[in-house]
Design an enzyme around this catalytic site. Structure first.
Site, mmCIF file in Angstrom:
data_model
loop_
_atom_site.group_PDB
_atom_site.id
_atom_site.type_symbol
_atom_site.label_atom_id
_atom_site.label_comp_id
_atom_site.label_asym_id
_atom_site.label_seq_id
_atom_site.Cartn_x
_atom_site.Cartn_y
_atom_site.Cartn_z
ATOM 1 N N TYR A 156 61.911 25.277 73.704
ATOM 2 C CA TYR A 156 60.945 25.936 74.587
ATOM 3 C C TYR A 156 59.481 25.688 74.186
ATOM 4 O O TYR A 156 58.759 24.971 74.871
ATOM 5 C CB TYR A 156 61.264 27.441 74.663
ATOM 6 C CG TYR A 156 60.594 28.095 75.839
ATOM 7 C CD1 TYR A 156 61.176 28.082 77.105
ATOM 8 C CD2 TYR A 156 59.351 28.701 75.695
ATOM 9 C CE1 TYR A 156 60.542 28.653 78.195
ATOM 10 C CE2 TYR A 156 58.717 29.281 76.771
ATOM 11 C CZ TYR A 156 59.307 29.251 78.014
ATOM 12 O OH TYR A 156 58.667 29.795 79.089
ATOM 13 N N GLU A 158 53.549 32.967 75.759
ATOM 14 C CA GLU A 158 54.035 33.691 76.933
ATOM 15 C C GLU A 158 53.705 32.809 78.125
ATOM 16 O O GLU A 158 52.722 32.048 78.110
ATOM 17 C CB GLU A 158 53.394 35.071 77.052
ATOM 18 C CG GLU A 158 53.678 35.998 75.869
ATOM 19 C CD GLU A 158 55.142 36.090 75.467
ATOM 20 O OE1 GLU A 158 56.013 35.985 76.347
ATOM 21 O OE2 GLU A 158 55.401 36.251 74.261
ATOM 22 N N HIS A 190 57.468 40.293 73.499
ATOM 23 C CA HIS A 190 56.984 39.531 74.660
ATOM 24 C C HIS A 190 55.489 39.648 74.889
ATOM 25 O O HIS A 190 54.998 39.322 75.977
ATOM 26 C CB HIS A 190 57.771 39.867 75.932
ATOM 27 C CG HIS A 190 59.249 39.734 75.761
ATOM 28 N ND1 HIS A 190 59.841 38.525 75.438
ATOM 29 C CD2 HIS A 190 60.245 40.647 75.818
ATOM 30 C CE1 HIS A 190 61.149 38.723 75.328
ATOM 31 N NE2 HIS A 190 61.406 39.998 75.545
ATOM 32 N N ASP A 202 55.242 38.949 69.149
ATOM 33 C CA ASP A 202 56.341 38.055 68.768
ATOM 34 C C ASP A 202 55.999 37.245 67.512
ATOM 35 O O ASP A 202 56.885 36.964 66.695
ATOM 36 C CB ASP A 202 56.700 37.124 69.930
ATOM 37 C CG ASP A 202 57.438 37.852 71.056
ATOM 38 O OD1 ASP A 202 57.945 38.967 70.824
ATOM 39 O OD2 ASP A 202 57.498 37.303 72.169
#
Ligand code: DCM
Ligand code: MG
Ligand code: MG
Length: 225
Positions: free
Chosen positions: A124, A16, A182, A187
């Site tokens: 990412y 995150e 999230h 996750d």
């Protein structure tokens, strides 16, 4: 061509953060679950009460909250429930040597060869982790595998009607929304559940197509610190 490898341990992880790539994001939370291939291939899968697979009994996990040293964008704060102020008020430190050592120690305990697994990881999570470790002069073993389940599920044609997002894949497999989306641990639990349902195909894909950590480019180069 790389020789196919039989990874012994798959380390599922999620970050995150303060925002999206153009925001030059910093990490606010990281979570890793390490599972041996033996547990991932164990059958039959036991369901939990809701129809999703119970996670294997033997797994190592590490979750850390981190002060990002910069504001969390409103969108990221809304979905993650994390703010810089909240992390600061709870006495969290920034991503320092202690985080790099905890991560390195965690990975060193797993049976090699290792493959990191992240959803949308190629775009990412892997590049951002590389940027963040670079800030503190830390590295992972360059031969560590990197598997992006978004790319793998697409290439294997394993999506549902709703597409290939983590939530859509979980919904298509188990008929409900995943829990605690999230949050890094939520996750990762969702990712492991999806992987368990498709483990033989995903492991086969990883053996031939996982990238090397050493080939991951940083998401961006920090200017300070
Ligand atoms: N993120 C964002 N805006 C979105 C989706 C994600 O800023 N619409 C950022 C913040 C999240 C991070 O990406 O902490 C990781 O996303 P995810 O929770 O899907 O792992
Ligand atoms: Mg993610
Ligand atoms: Mg997440």
């Amino acid at each position: 061509m790389l020789a196919p490898q039989d990874f012994q341990t798959f380390v599922f992880f999620d970050l995150e953060t303060t925002g999206l790539p153009p925001d030059r994001p910093r990490i606010t939370e990281l979570c890793l679950f390490a599972l041996h291939r033996r547990s991932l291939l164990q059958r039959p899968l036991q369901d939990d009460d809701t129809g999703a697979p119970q996670l294997p009994r033997i797994l190592d996990q590490l979750t850390l909250c981190i002060d990002p040293q910069q504001p969390v964008t409103p969108a990221a704060a809304r979905i993650t429930g994390l703010s810089q102020q909240g992390l600061e008020e709870n006495g969290k430190h920034g991503l320092d040597q202690a985080v790099a050592q905890a991560l390195g120690g965690f990975l060193a305990r797993q049976a090699p060869p290792l493959c990191l697994v992240a959803h949308n990881g190629y775009r990412y999570d892997f590049p951002l982790l590389r940027t963040e470790l670079g800030r503190v002069g830390a590295e992972l073993p360059p031969a560590t595998g990197c598997l992006d389940t978004l790319q793998a599920m697409k290439e294997l044609g394993l999506g549902g009607e709703g597409g290939y997002s983590l939530g859509a894949l979980f919904q298509a497999l188990f008929g409900r929304d995943p829990d605690r989306a999230h949050s890094a641990e939520g996750d990762v639990r969702t990712l492991v559940a999806i992987f368990l349902a498709r483990a033989p195909q995903l492991m086969g894909w990883a053996a031939g197509k996982a990238r090397d950590w050493g080939d991951v480019s940083p998401m961006y180069l920090p200017t300070t610190q």
